[in-house]
Design an enzyme around this catalytic site. Structure first.
Site, PDB file in Angstrom:
ATOM      1  N   ASN A 143      -7.451  -2.052  14.523  1.00  0.00           N
ATOM      2  CA  ASN A 143      -8.850  -2.230  14.119  1.00  0.00           C
ATOM      3  C   ASN A 143      -9.023  -3.422  13.180  1.00  0.00           C
ATOM      4  OD1 ASN A 143      -7.720  -1.309  11.753  1.00  0.00           O
ATOM      5  ND2 ASN A 143      -9.101   0.427  11.472  1.00  0.00           N
TER       6      ASN A 143
ATOM      7  N   GLU B  55      -9.682  -1.167   5.461  1.00  0.00           N
ATOM      8  CA  GLU B  55     -10.251  -0.818   6.759  1.00  0.00           C
ATOM      9  C   GLU B  55     -11.565  -1.578   6.982  1.00  0.00           C
ATOM     10  OE1 GLU B  55      -8.405   0.783   8.664  1.00  0.00           O
ATOM     11  OE2 GLU B  55      -7.433   2.491   7.726  1.00  0.00           O
TER      12      GLU B  55
ATOM     13  N   ASP C 243       0.837  -1.206   0.000  1.00  0.00           N
ATOM     14  CA  ASP C 243       0.000   0.000   0.000  1.00  0.00           C
ATOM     15  C   ASP C 243       0.869   1.252   0.000  1.00  0.00           C
ATOM     16  OD1 ASP C 243       0.945  -0.470   2.564  1.00  0.00           O
ATOM     17  OD2 ASP C 243      -1.008  -0.539   3.526  1.00  0.00           O
TER      18      ASP C 243
ATOM     19  N   HIS D 197      -7.294  -3.965  10.400  1.00  0.00           N
ATOM     20  CA  HIS D 197      -7.037  -3.733   8.975  1.00  0.00           C
ATOM     21  C   HIS D 197      -5.809  -4.506   8.496  1.00  0.00           C
ATOM     22  CE1 HIS D 197      -4.424   0.162   9.635  1.00  0.00           C
ATOM     23  NE2 HIS D 197      -3.648  -0.892   9.557  1.00  0.00           N
TER      24      HIS D 197
HETATM   25  C1  F6R Z   1       1.581  -1.125   6.143  1.00  0.00           C
HETATM   26  C2  F6R Z   1       0.264  -1.750   6.253  1.00  0.00           C
HETATM   27  C3  F6R Z   1      -0.511  -1.688   7.519  1.00  0.00           C
HETATM   28  C4  F6R Z   1       0.310  -2.100   8.741  1.00  0.00           C
HETATM   29  C5  F6R Z   1      -0.528  -2.013  10.018  1.00  0.00           C
HETATM   30  C6  F6R Z   1       0.304  -2.274  11.250  1.00  0.00           C
HETATM   31  O1  F6R Z   1       2.131  -1.337   4.856  1.00  0.00           O
HETATM   32  O2  F6R Z   1      -0.196  -2.275   5.301  1.00  0.00           O
HETATM   33  O3  F6R Z   1      -1.640  -2.526   7.397  1.00  0.00           O
HETATM   34  O4  F6R Z   1       0.792  -3.408   8.576  1.00  0.00           O
HETATM   35  O5  F6R Z   1      -1.089  -0.740  10.122  1.00  0.00           O
HETATM   36  O6  F6R Z   1       1.234  -1.257  11.391  1.00  0.00           O
HETATM   37  P1  F6R Z   1       2.402  -1.349  12.467  1.00  0.00           P
HETATM   38  O7  F6R Z   1       3.256  -2.490  12.049  1.00  0.00           O
HETATM   39  O8  F6R Z   1       3.136  -0.032  12.337  1.00  0.00           O
HETATM   40  O9  F6R Z   1       1.762  -1.551  13.782  1.00  0.00           O
END
Ligand code: F6R
Length: 247
Positions: free
Chosen positions: A136, A143, A69, A138
């Site tokens: 959450n 989301e 992403d 995701h």
């Molecule tokens: C990042 C992504 C997000 C993260 C998620 C957890 O490329 O796709 O889904 O994997 O937000 O983020 P961290 O690892 O910073 O807690």
């Protein structure tokens, strides 16, 4: 669903086990097509992979990488851009040829960028997608409420995601600088990968991990879609596993 669960003592062990997973797959298939996350969770895994490459244990010369992403509206060299993150934490230190490292463009015509990215992923799909998880639930920027058959596309970030995105290492100067939108591989795109590796560390992820693996499969918990996949490996530390009934 086939889920292999590995519960590690701490973050460092999670990172080592994640790097072991990638290293094994790479030895089996030197032409690996690898989907990659950014964020805090995989930093240690990238460090491990970079160290192993420096020791001559790994060869990425035939690998293709695909970021999951990107924030919408950032230049690829913005300090918070995921394109920059993957360069700094991984690509700059290993031998993935630059033409084999891919990410969705976060500026321009979103629909066109999404089509281009799906075309690059191509009919072959990805061999592995590595995922972190949001508090959450995701995955990528999918989301709560995202459709399980969604393809790569332009999405709105949840408010919680924007809050969590602002931290000392985020690259954003202020909370308001965190973009409202992103472009992400869709859950449909993710589920087409041959294998999925989900990583999580810390108590803040315990509820999301429990809901993803043991809760109902629902679009309200995007990561619960992984229960529909046939080859998922979950590597989580004890804190993130704390709420699992089945450990
Ligand atoms: C990042 C992504 C997000 C993260 C998620 C957890 O490329 O796709 O889904 O994997 O937000 O983020 P961290 O690892 O910073 O807690």
């Amino acid at each position: 669903m086939f889920v292999q669960r590995i519960i590690t003592k701490d973050y460092d062990e999670m990172s080592r086990r994640a790097a072991d997973f990638v290293a094994d797959k790479l030895r089996q298939n030197p032409e690996l097509r690898l989907g990659l996350p950014t964020g805090n969770t995989p930093r240690g895994m990238y460090e491990q992979l970079v160290e192993r490459y420096a020791r001559g244990e790994l060869d990425f010369s035939r690998v293709h990488t695909f970021n999951l992403d990107e924030y919408w509206g950032l230049e690829p060299d913005h300090p918070a851009a995921f394109a920059r993150y993957i360069q700094n934490h991984f690509l700059r230190h290993v031998n993935v040829p630059s033409g084999q490292a891919h990410w969705p463009a976060g500026k321009g015509d979103a629909a066109e960028n999404a089509r281009t990215y799906e075309a690059r992923i191509g009919a072959e799909g990805l061999d592995i997608i590595i995922l972190g998880i949001g508090v959450n639930g995701h995955i990528g920027f999918n989301e709560p409420g995202a459709a399980f058959d969604a393809r790569t596309g332009f999405v709105q970030l949840a408010e919680r995601t924007r809050q969590d995105a602002f931290h000392p290492r985020s690259g954003f100067a202020t909370r308001e600088d965190v973009p409202i939108h992103g472009i992400t591989m869709g859950i449909g795109t993710i589920l087409e990968a041959k294998s999925i590796l989900l990583l999580a560390s810390g108590a803040s992820k315990a509820e999301a991990i429990q809901r993803a693996l043991e809760g109902p499969v629902t679009e309200e918990v995007p990561a619960s879609a992984l229960q529909r996949h046939g080859d998922v490996t979950v590597i989580v530390d004890e804190a993130a596993a704390a709420r699992l009934a089945d450990k």
